[in-house]
Design an enzyme around this catalytic site. Structure first.
Site, PDB file in Angstrom:
ATOM      1  N   PRO A  61      -3.813  11.566   4.570  1.00 54.81           N
ATOM      2  CG  PRO A  61      -2.614   9.646   4.040  1.00 54.81           C
ATOM      3  CD  PRO A  61      -3.115  10.446   5.212  1.00 54.81           C
TER       4      PRO A  61
ATOM      5  CG  ASN B 238       2.203   3.555   6.126  1.00 55.29           C
ATOM      6  OD1 ASN B 238       1.395   4.287   5.552  1.00 55.29           O
ATOM      7  ND2 ASN B 238       2.306   2.255   5.841  1.00 55.29           N
TER       8      ASN B 238
ATOM      9  N   GLY C 182     -19.183   4.745  10.397  1.00 56.80           N
ATOM     10  CA  GLY C 182     -18.664   3.366  10.405  1.00 56.80           C
ATOM     11  C   GLY C 182     -17.219   3.244  10.856  1.00 56.80           C
ATOM     12  CD  GLN C 183     -13.012   4.528   8.516  1.00 58.29           C
ATOM     13  OE1 GLN C 183     -12.834   5.716   8.253  1.00 58.29           O
ATOM     14  NE2 GLN C 183     -12.197   3.580   8.097  1.00 58.29           N
TER      15      GLN C 183
ATOM     16  N   GLY D 277       0.808  -1.226   0.000  1.00 57.49           N
ATOM     17  CA  GLY D 277       0.000   0.000   0.000  1.00 57.49           C
ATOM     18  C   GLY D 277       0.834   1.267   0.000  1.00 57.49           C
TER      19      GLY D 277
ATOM     20  N   GLY E 234      -1.402   0.625   9.426  1.00 58.25           N
ATOM     21  CA  GLY E 234      -2.782   0.896   9.832  1.00 58.25           C
ATOM     22  C   GLY E 234      -3.719  -0.172   9.298  1.00 58.25           C
TER      23      GLY E 234
ATOM     24  CD  GLN F 186     -16.673   7.768   6.160  1.00 56.59           C
ATOM     25  OE1 GLN F 186     -16.421   8.891   5.713  1.00 56.59           O
ATOM     26  NE2 GLN F 186     -17.709   7.063   5.742  1.00 56.59           N
TER      27      GLN F 186
ATOM     28  CE1 TYR G  49      -7.734   3.526   9.252  1.00 53.10           C
ATOM     29  CE2 TYR G  49      -8.782   5.641   8.820  1.00 53.10           C
ATOM     30  CZ  TYR G  49      -7.801   4.708   8.527  1.00 53.10           C
ATOM     31  OH  TYR G  49      -6.898   4.958   7.519  1.00 53.10           O
TER      32      TYR G  49
HETATM   33  N1  CAA Z   1     -24.128   8.875   6.654  1.00 49.93           N
HETATM   34  C1  CAA Z   1     -25.363   8.646   7.151  1.00 49.93           C
HETATM   35  N2  CAA Z   1     -25.983   7.460   7.067  1.00 49.93           N
HETATM   36  C2  CAA Z   1     -25.327   6.468   6.464  1.00 49.93           C
HETATM   37  C3  CAA Z   1     -24.038   6.641   5.917  1.00 49.93           C
HETATM   38  C4  CAA Z   1     -23.432   7.904   6.030  1.00 49.93           C
HETATM   39  N3  CAA Z   1     -22.219   8.157   5.532  1.00 49.93           N
HETATM   40  N4  CAA Z   1     -23.625   5.483   5.374  1.00 49.93           N
HETATM   41  C5  CAA Z   1     -24.630   4.585   5.572  1.00 49.93           C
HETATM   42  N5  CAA Z   1     -25.656   5.202   6.222  1.00 49.93           N
HETATM   43  C6  CAA Z   1     -26.936   4.611   6.614  1.00 49.93           C
HETATM   44  C7  CAA Z   1     -27.474   3.721   5.507  1.00 49.93           C
HETATM   45  O1  CAA Z   1     -28.213   4.487   4.587  1.00 49.93           O
HETATM   46  C8  CAA Z   1     -28.309   2.723   6.268  1.00 49.93           C
HETATM   47  O2  CAA Z   1     -29.538   3.327   6.600  1.00 49.93           O
HETATM   48  P1  CAA Z   1     -30.886   2.483   6.578  1.00 49.93           P
HETATM   49  O3  CAA Z   1     -30.682   1.373   7.571  1.00 49.93           O
HETATM   50  O4  CAA Z   1     -31.905   3.492   6.997  1.00 49.93           O
HETATM   51  O5  CAA Z   1     -31.012   1.985   5.176  1.00 49.93           O
HETATM   52  C9  CAA Z   1     -27.550   2.522   7.568  1.00 49.93           C
HETATM   53  O6  CAA Z   1     -26.734   3.709   7.721  1.00 49.93           O
HETATM   54  C10 CAA Z   1     -26.683   1.314   7.535  1.00 49.93           C
HETATM   55  O7  CAA Z   1     -25.739   1.453   6.428  1.00 49.93           O
HETATM   56  P2  CAA Z   1     -25.031   0.225   5.770  1.00 49.93           P
HETATM   57  O8  CAA Z   1     -26.054  -0.634   5.072  1.00 49.93           O
HETATM   58  O9  CAA Z   1     -23.870   0.701   4.967  1.00 49.93           O
HETATM   59  O10 CAA Z   1     -24.535  -0.564   7.093  1.00 49.93           O
HETATM   60  P3  CAA Z   1     -23.592  -1.756   7.183  1.00 49.93           P
HETATM   61  O11 CAA Z   1     -23.629  -2.176   8.610  1.00 49.93           O
HETATM   62  O12 CAA Z   1     -23.869  -2.777   6.117  1.00 49.93           O
HETATM   63  O13 CAA Z   1     -22.170  -1.153   6.819  1.00 49.93           O
HETATM   64  C11 CAA Z   1     -20.215   0.155   7.067  1.00 49.93           C
HETATM   65  C12 CAA Z   1     -21.576  -0.207   7.654  1.00 49.93           C
HETATM   66  C13 CAA Z   1     -19.353  -1.119   6.928  1.00 49.93           C
HETATM   67  C14 CAA Z   1     -19.530   1.063   8.051  1.00 49.93           C
HETATM   68  C15 CAA Z   1     -20.412   0.824   5.714  1.00 49.93           C
HETATM   69  O14 CAA Z   1     -21.263   1.918   5.868  1.00 49.93           O
HETATM   70  C16 CAA Z   1     -19.078   1.347   5.161  1.00 49.93           C
HETATM   71  O15 CAA Z   1     -18.307   0.610   4.571  1.00 49.93           O
HETATM   72  N6  CAA Z   1     -18.829   2.670   5.291  1.00 49.93           N
HETATM   73  C17 CAA Z   1     -17.614   3.317   4.757  1.00 49.93           C
HETATM   74  C18 CAA Z   1     -16.533   3.334   5.783  1.00 49.93           C
HETATM   75  C19 CAA Z   1     -15.308   3.965   5.165  1.00 49.93           C
HETATM   76  O16 CAA Z   1     -15.326   5.005   4.551  1.00 49.93           O
HETATM   77  N7  CAA Z   1     -14.174   3.304   5.337  1.00 49.93           N
HETATM   78  C20 CAA Z   1     -12.957   3.816   4.774  1.00 49.93           C
HETATM   79  C21 CAA Z   1     -12.015   2.672   4.575  1.00 49.93           C
HETATM   80  S1  CAA Z   1     -10.527   3.219   3.769  1.00 49.93           S
HETATM   81  C22 CAA Z   1      -9.739   4.097   4.938  1.00 49.93           C
HETATM   82  O17 CAA Z   1     -10.107   4.155   6.073  1.00 49.93           O
HETATM   83  C23 CAA Z   1      -8.486   4.804   4.492  1.00 49.93           C
HETATM   84  C24 CAA Z   1      -8.540   6.234   4.834  1.00 49.93           C
HETATM   85  O18 CAA Z   1      -7.828   6.658   5.737  1.00 49.93           O
HETATM   86  C25 CAA Z   1      -9.398   7.155   4.069  1.00 49.93           C
END
Ligand code: CAA
Length: 240
Positions: free
Chosen positions: A177, A82, A143-144, A13, A84, A141, A147
């Site tokens: 980043p 780095n 879901g994080q 990465g 993570g 973020q 993190y």
């Molecule tokens: N804001 C508000 N609501 C949100 C949302 C958001 N950003 N994202 C999802 N929701 C809502 C959905 O619409 C859903 O609502 P309903 O139940 O009313 O339909 C509810 O929240 C559940 O969403 P999911 O179906 O996505 O839930 P899940 O449990 O299947 O998945 C998750 C949760 C795994 C966290 C998924 O949302 C996800 O992958 N999110 C992105 C996380 C992300 O950006 N990770 C970055 C990885 S890379 C990295 O981290 C490197 C870096 O430094 C940038």
């Protein structure tokens, strides 16, 4: 003089790009990795870096790895924290171990590694510590919680250690980043990733080399007056 640089998570990465760039600039580089032996061997063959297997969340393992590196290459002058991982999920469904794993690997690791090399840097009256934080430590973020908390913690860690180290010729900076094309972002659900790319004004993901070039600059003599800084590099997705 060839300076010694250590890059955690340095065989894949963004970390791999950092290892490659620093090696090309003439540093003696050691890349720490945790699990993937095949990627580590490939990285060693391609960059000439020393590769060392260690869990950065484990204090004793970091101390041991840094001693091995210093014995093989010389005193460490540059540390790039780095390594993570992500274990994404909403807090109300998050198993407690996903909190601890992410905080240990993404935040406690920087304490462990910095603690292992800082006295050597203080003796040299020179050092560079570069912590790879994240856009998601700046803005949060969905879901994080784990993190984002760890990456935000890294920014506070950077500022405090910068103040403690400035008088000893050691700079400490954080890079945040945005979304960079690596295995980590490739593991995201495609529709979630697509929705995020739509929020990036530059209209693409970042390239690992774009982070590595900033690391190389911060590691250089030219960056001696930059310390305690948080550098944003995210294609305009979040403006600080
Ligand atoms: N804001 C508000 N609501 C949100 C949302 C958001 N950003 N994202 C999802 N929701 C809502 C959905 O619409 C859903 O609502 P309903 O139940 O009313 O339909 C509810 O929240 C559940 O969403 P999911 O179906 O996505 O839930 P899940 O449990 O299947 O998945 C998750 C949760 C795994 C966290 C998924 O949302 C996800 O992958 N999110 C992105 C996380 C992300 O950006 N990770 C970055 C990885 S890379 C990295 O981290 C490197 C870096 O430094 C940038």
């Amino acid at each position: 003089m060839q300076r010694v640089a250590v890059v955690t998570g340095g065989t894949r990465g963004i970390g791999f790009s950092i290892t490659k760039t620093l090696a090309a600039e003439g540093y003696k580089v050691a890349a720490l990795y945790h699990g993937n032996d095949e990627a580590a061997q490939k990285c060693a063959a391609e960059t000439g870096a020393m590769v060392v297997k260690a869990d950065v969340g484990d204090y004793a393992a970091c101390e041991k790895a840094c001693k091995e590196i210093a014995a093989a290459l010389g005193p460490v002058s540059i540390l790039v924290n780095n390594a993570g991982i992500t274990k994404d999920g909403v807090l109300h469904k998050m198993p407690v171990e996903n909190w601890h794993n992410v905080v240990e690997t993404n935040l406690t690791s920087s304490f462990n590694m910095s603690h292992a090399v800082i006295n050597g840097m203080r003796e040299q009256n020179f050092g560079r510590i570069i912590n790879i934080s994240s856009i998601n430590g700046q803005k949060g973020q969905f879901g994080q919680t784990n993190y984002s908390a760890a990456k935000a913690g890294l920014i506070g860690f950077t500022k405090a250690l910068a103040l403690e180290s400035a008088a000893k010729g050691i700079t400490v900076n954080a890079i945040c980043p945005g979304y960079i094309a690596t295995d980590m972002t490739a593991a995201m659900r495609p529709e979630v990733l697509d929705s995020i790319i739509k929020q990036i004004p530059v209209a693409r993901m970042g390239k690992p080399e774009e982070i590595a070039d900033l690391v190389a600059f911060l590691a250089s003599e030219k960056a001696a007056f930059i310390t305690g800084a948080t550098m944003t590099i995210n294609g305009g997705q979040y403006l600080t």
